[in-house]
Design a protein around this motif. Structure first.
Motif, PDB file in Angstrom:
ATOM      1  N   ASP A 199      -8.831  -5.117   4.325  1.00  0.00           N
ATOM      2  CA  ASP A 199      -7.746  -6.097   4.254  1.00  0.00           C
ATOM      3  C   ASP A 199      -6.493  -5.487   3.631  1.00  0.00           C
ATOM      4  N   ALA A 200      -6.667  -4.700   2.575  1.00  0.00           N
ATOM      5  CA  ALA A 200      -5.528  -4.044   1.927  1.00  0.00           C
ATOM      6  C   ALA A 200      -4.843  -3.058   2.868  1.00  0.00           C
ATOM      7  N   MET A 208       0.842  -1.177   0.000  1.00  0.00           N
ATOM      8  CA  MET A 208       0.000   0.000   0.000  1.00  0.00           C
ATOM      9  C   MET A 208       0.888   1.243   0.000  1.00  0.00           C
TER      10      MET A 208
END
Length: 110
Positions: free
Chosen positions: A14-15, A1
């Motif tokens: 989740d990311a 990310m």
């Protein structure tokens, strides 16, 4: 990310490294106070913050921080319904800003 986040397309909890419970929520801890948020609330607020100018966002964040500190001092359980709603919104605003800048993981419960 990549941080700071500039786009919410395809963004998920989740990311972001946020584990959701069975209800799709997660807990944030601020000075011994635990607050529950949902993935949907967080992503909507992130999107809203990306839509406003940086100077406006900074002003909103300063106000949110003051309201949170005041609310923590007073105690969430001693607030009337309207004050509690404002407090909850300010926690969401503040946490979304932390997420946008990648500073959120230390506030998540384990």
């Amino acid at each position: 990310m990549d941080y700071p986040i500039k786009d919410v397309d395809g963004l998920t909890a989740d990311a972001l490294g946020i584990q959701l419970n069975a209800e799709g929520a997660f807990d944030v801890v601020i000075k011994n106070y635990t607050h529950s948020l949902t993935e949907e609330e967080l992503l909507a607020e992130i999107n809203d913050q990306l839509d406003v100018k940086n100077s406006v966002r900074t002003a909103l964040l300063r106000k949110a921080q003051k309201e949170i500190l005041s609310g923590l001092k007073r105690g969430r359980l001693r607030m009337d319904e309207e004050t509690a709603e404002v407090f909850d919104l300010n926690v969401l605003i503040w946490f979304a800003d932390k997420v946008l800048n990648g500073e959120h993981k230390s506030y998540l419960t384990k």
